[in-house]
Design an enzyme around this catalytic site. Structure first.
Site, PDB file in Angstrom:
ATOM      1  N   GLY A 500       0.827  -1.191   0.000  1.00 38.64           N
ATOM      2  CA  GLY A 500       0.000   0.000   0.000  1.00 38.64           C
ATOM      3  C   GLY A 500       0.858   1.237   0.000  1.00 38.64           C
ATOM      4  O   GLY A 500       2.034   1.219  -0.375  1.00 38.64           O
ATOM      5  N   PHE A 502       2.002   3.058   2.505  1.00 36.47           N
ATOM      6  CA  PHE A 502       3.035   3.210   3.524  1.00 36.47           C
ATOM      7  C   PHE A 502       3.776   1.921   3.842  1.00 36.47           C
ATOM      8  O   PHE A 502       4.586   1.874   4.743  1.00 36.47           O
ATOM      9  CB  PHE A 502       2.417   3.756   4.822  1.00 36.47           C
ATOM     10  N   LYS A 523       3.003  -7.005   8.417  1.00 38.96           N
ATOM     11  CA  LYS A 523       2.906  -5.676   7.813  1.00 38.96           C
ATOM     12  C   LYS A 523       4.213  -4.947   8.077  1.00 38.96           C
ATOM     13  O   LYS A 523       4.598  -4.741   9.227  1.00 38.96           O
ATOM     14  CB  LYS A 523       1.731  -4.895   8.392  1.00 38.96           C
ATOM     15  N   ASP A 628     -13.733   2.643   8.201  1.00 40.93           N
ATOM     16  CA  ASP A 628     -13.388   2.107   6.869  1.00 40.93           C
ATOM     17  C   ASP A 628     -13.938   0.694   6.728  1.00 40.93           C
ATOM     18  O   ASP A 628     -13.289  -0.179   6.161  1.00 40.93           O
ATOM     19  CB  ASP A 628     -11.875   2.108   6.667  1.00 40.93           C
ATOM     20  N   ASP A 646      -8.097  -4.263   9.291  1.00 41.72           N
ATOM     21  CA  ASP A 646      -7.611  -2.992   8.759  1.00 41.72           C
ATOM     22  C   ASP A 646      -8.125  -1.812   9.560  1.00 41.72           C
ATOM     23  O   ASP A 646      -9.134  -1.196   9.229  1.00 41.72           O
ATOM     24  CB  ASP A 646      -7.965  -2.819   7.292  1.00 41.72           C
TER      25      ASP A 646
END
Length: 864
Positions: A500, A502, A523, A628, A646
């Site tokens: 993504g 970042f 991540k 989100d 997320d």
């Protein structure tokens, strides 16, 4: 005499007993000649029928008259008439009347109506196309009555002096330009004028228009076009000119018979640029060419294998290299090189490489292994190269010398020891079969279960273990994460699952203190992010998840730090559970649009909704606003349980019951509640709105919400009271639940606790269905700008959720290639492997975020 004969015909057609005392016509219509515009009347009487149905006929066709009158002349005696108030030429013809009786038809004598008036044309002048000064003839014919009829010609506005009797044929010696003409027909009643014809001069046709491709394969293209102005001459052929690449003209020209106006171009080269244009030909000559039409043929599988496959067997590595294919051999855009190898007679798992070289660790395990390589495009893989047997250098030299010696020995003894020669050849063939001829055409191959693209060096003595104290974060966050910190040497990173804005998501293996291993998702923050604020934001998401303990909410496994040489701050890595089926949105898309679609019963879809509502109920009880919630941010476990994930945009409510967005950020427009769009205010009720949109996604199997409505138009669309429409196969009670989530008044929306109750009751009412007999196929979708979780068990961090990220790619759409990964499922299946296992020349992904930080570390390949 004629009356007697007609009566005899009637009697012959009538049944016994009717003639003499049966149906008799006492009056017949008579011939009449009238002037055009005058009235005419015909009469007919019949006797011997009670209330007869008398029908008038004209030239064999029945007349339907609304003013027909019946008069009674006596018992079973009737009279009727047919009249035309203003007779015209079309009324002229033969008339009679008919009566049906006992299944038989009786007819009166016929009569003729003759209409006198101005002449009417039976042949008018027609248009003529001719060459300059070429003779041609014109024809004109008209009739009365009354006769005779004379014809007068007019040419170019000038009357011919001589008149002629009809019909008339006029000879024209030739003209140099177009000319109008017509004829006049005259009799005693007046004059009639024919249509005006034109004599055209034939000229060159105009260029064809609307040239387009209507069908295309990798080597054939069907073109169609519309002819331009024909030049007053029939088109006979068209010339199709085809040019390959720029700078060439007239490479190929083909003559096509027309019509139809289409042509198939055959034997074109795959994945090549072509231009085509068309010119059409009539009697005069060829038209100008149409504008160039530019098109590209689709890709095909490579036509040749990679050549010059060689290896270099070092102490700790096996290096392989091969020649790149030429563009004409590749026939497409290179997606990967597929390397397959055989060891001990068994075909091993294939490996995919982006470049034309590879380096594999653990050299000893490749002794006596045979390698082949094939180039792959998005359509599939081409032929295999010649097998190469991996042997140490000393063995190769010895084998070469042995071959020379054997050759000399065989040369000396060939005439004497034929039997020994045959035995030697047989043994040699057996050896070759063992090492080189055991290859077969590759069939369907299973995907590699795990390929570690890069591991951290556990033995490097100069690597200092990173701690939370080395990060510039607040003490509260540091204390919260201290007990979940995982030492770096226990984590082995594998291939990339997605990335993504970042950071990236990597598949990994976590080794515990008791030496057991666990597949996880990691991540990893991007290496070029050096701000302590960005690092702290990443760790805050981990801190949120540390407190989550619910089966429908993703849980934190731990946090690890990777020390970067020469950098002040280490790279934070968040360790999460591995989700086999990836994100829910991709799973729904593949059920409907994948290469192997599968059925999702409504009970399963409602179960997905129920899992999400339970997870959101838990988060709301923890005062967490997700902000989100969408199908892309829900992960699907191996047991088909959905987990909310997320939390990059999540906020905890510390005062009141709402959170106000204070800065501009990228937000999922089509999932945001009405009040959030207007005032940037987010509450649990705004999460309920997003849950309703997620329900719609589930029922439509992954469709994009508000089809046809732009992101900039969403607020105006909602403020008018418009909402998402009911999906075609959605039950009314399911739509009522999702529609209640979109109330313009937040307090009127159901709570997550109420949604859980409603969906539980709905789930119980649905009949259970047996699970599918075969496992569901899952192939990940991923893209540079995609906000969806990119597959295989984790999601992309800091997802792009702006307007563009709400439009998701589907498996058949060609997407732009990222730095390394191939996200198209059709491409993946054509190659025969999973795109997640494409590894770089050194065994690591080409866009590895940590590639520059661990240059001296060994590659590790782990098969689970």
């Amino acid at each position: 005499m004629r009356l007697l004969l007609w009566s005899l015909v009637v009697c012959l057609r009538a049944p016994a007993g009717i003639c003499g005392g049966g149906v008799v016509f006492t009056k017949h219509p008579t011939n009449q000649t009238v002037s055009q515009g005058k009235e005419v009347r015909l009469g007919c009487a019949v006797e011997g029928v009670s209330e007869p149905d008398i029908t008038w006929m004209k030239d064999g066709e029945k007349l339907y008259s609304t003013d027909q009158v019946f008069l009674t002349l006596g018992e079973q005696h009737w009279e009727t008439s047919h009249s035309v108030k203003s007779v015209q030429q079309q009324d002229a013809g033969q008339y009679w009347c008919e009566v049906e009786f006992h299944g038989l038809t009786f007819s009166s004598r016929p009569a003729w109506i003759t209409v006198e008036g101005v002449p009417h044309f039976i042949q008018e002048p027609q248009d003529v196309a001719t060459f300059p000064n070429t003779p041609f003839n014109l024809s004109c014919a008209a009739v009365g009555p009354p006769e005779p009829v004379e014809v007068q010609w007019w040419l170019g506005g000038v009357r011919e002096e001589e008149s002629r009797l009809s019909p008339s044929a006029l000879h024209i010696p030739g003209v140099n330009s177009s000319m109008k003409f017509y004829c006049e027909a005259k009799n005693a009643r007046g004059i009639s004028v024919s249509r005006t014809g034109t004599a055209y001069i034939k000229v060159l046709p105009e260029a064809p228009v609307d040239l387009q491709v209507i069908w295309m394969t990798d080597s054939n293209v069907t073109l169609s076009w519309k002819p331009g102005f024909s030049g007053h001459s029939e088109l006979s052929t068209c010339n199709v000119q085809v040019v390959k690449s720029k700078g060439h003209r007239g490479d190929l020209q083909q003559e096509v018979q027309v019509p139809p106006h289409l042509h198939v171009l055959s034997f074109l080269r795959s994945h090549s640029n072509y231009s085509a244009r068309v010119s059409c030909v009539n009697e005069v000559g060829a038209s100008p060419f149409s504008p160039w039409l530019h098109f590209s043929t689709p890709e095909s599988v490579p036509s040749a294998p990679p050549r010059n496959l060689s290896f270099d067997l070092l102490e700790r590595h096996l290096s392989l290299r091969w020649a790149e294919l030429q563009e004409e051999e590749l026939q497409g855009k290179l997606q990967a090189y597929k390397l397959q190898w055989i060891l001990g007679g068994e075909l091993q798992e294939p490996l995919l490489f982006k470049q034309n070289h590879a380096q594999l660790s653990g050299a000893g395990r490749f002794f006596n292994a045979s390698f082949q390589v094939s180039a792959c495009t998005s359509v599939g893989c081409g032929p295999w190269s010649t097998p190469v047997l991996v042997l140490p250098a000393s063995v190769q030299v010895q084998a070469q010398r042995s071959h020379i010696w054997v050759g000399l020995l065989l040369g000396l003894l060939v005439a004497v020891v034929v039997g020994l020669l045959l035995t030697t050849v047989a043994r040699r063939r057996e050896k070759e079969t063992h090492f080189g001829s055991a290859f077969k055409d590759p069939g369907p191959e299973s995907s590699v279960f795990f390929t570690a693209a890069r591991s951290f060096n556990r033995n490097a003595s100069d690597t200092q273990e990173s701690t939370l104290d080395s990060l510039c974060i607040n003490s509260e966050l540091k204390n919260k994460l201290q007990d979940v910190l995982i030492p770096e040497n226990l984590l082995t990173l594998g291939h990339m699952l997605g990335k993504g804005e970042f950071g990236s998501v990597r598949e990994a293996v976590l080794k515990s203190q008791d030496s057991t291993i666990q597949k996880v998702a990691v991540k990893v923050l991007k290496t070029d992010i050096t701000s302590s604020g960005d690092i702290e934001q990443c760790l805050k998401e981990a801190a949120y998840m540390k407190d989550f303990h619910h089966p429908n909410v993703i849980q934190l496994i731990g946090v690890s730090l990777h020390r970067r040489p020469g950098q002040r701050l280490p790279i934070p890595m968040v360790v999460l559970p591995f989700m086999k089926h990836g994100d829910l949105h991709t799973f729904l898309l593949l059920s409907r649009l994948g290469d192997q679609p599968f059925d999702l019963p409504q009970q399963t879809l409602v179960q997905f909704m129920l899992d999400i509502s339970k997870g959101m109920e838990y988060l709301s009880s923890k005062n967490i606003i997700h902000r989100d919630l969408a199908a892309r941010n829900c992960m699907l476990h191996e047991n088909m349980v959905v987990c909310v994930a997320d939390f990059g945009l999540s906020k905890k409510i510390y005062s009141g019951d709402y959170y106000r967005q204070g800065s501009v950020s990228k937000l999922p427009v089509k999932w945001i509640a009405l009040e959030s769009l207007a005032d940037n205010v987010y509450t649990t009720q705004s999460d309920v709105w997003a849950f309703g949109v997620t329900m719609w996604e589930i029922m439509t199997r992954g469709q994009t919400p508000y089809p046809g409505v732009e992101n900039s138009e969403i607020y105006e669309f909602l403020i008018k009271g418009e909402r998402l429409k009911k999906p075609s196969d959605c039950r009314d009670d399911i739509y009522e639940i999702m529609h209640s989530c979109w109330s313009p008044v937040p307090k009127c929306r159901p709570s997550f606790q109420q949604l859980v109750s409603q969906l539980e009751a709905l789930h119980l009412n649905l009949s259970p269905r047996p699970p599918p007999k075969e496992p569901l196929l899952y192939v990940n979708l991923e893209g540079e700008e995609s906000g969806a979780d990119a597959g295989g068990g984790a999601w992309t961090p800091d997802a792009e959720v702006e307007a563009e990220s709400c439009s998701w790619r589907v498996p058949w759409q060609q997407v732009e290639e990222t730095d390394w990964l191939m996200p198209v499922s059709g491409t993946t299946l054509a190659i025969g492997g999973d795109y997640r296992y494409i590894i770089g020349p050194q065994g690591a992904p080409g866009d590895d975020e940590t590639a520059g930080d661990v240059q001296d570390e060994e590659d590790t390949v782990i098969n689970l």
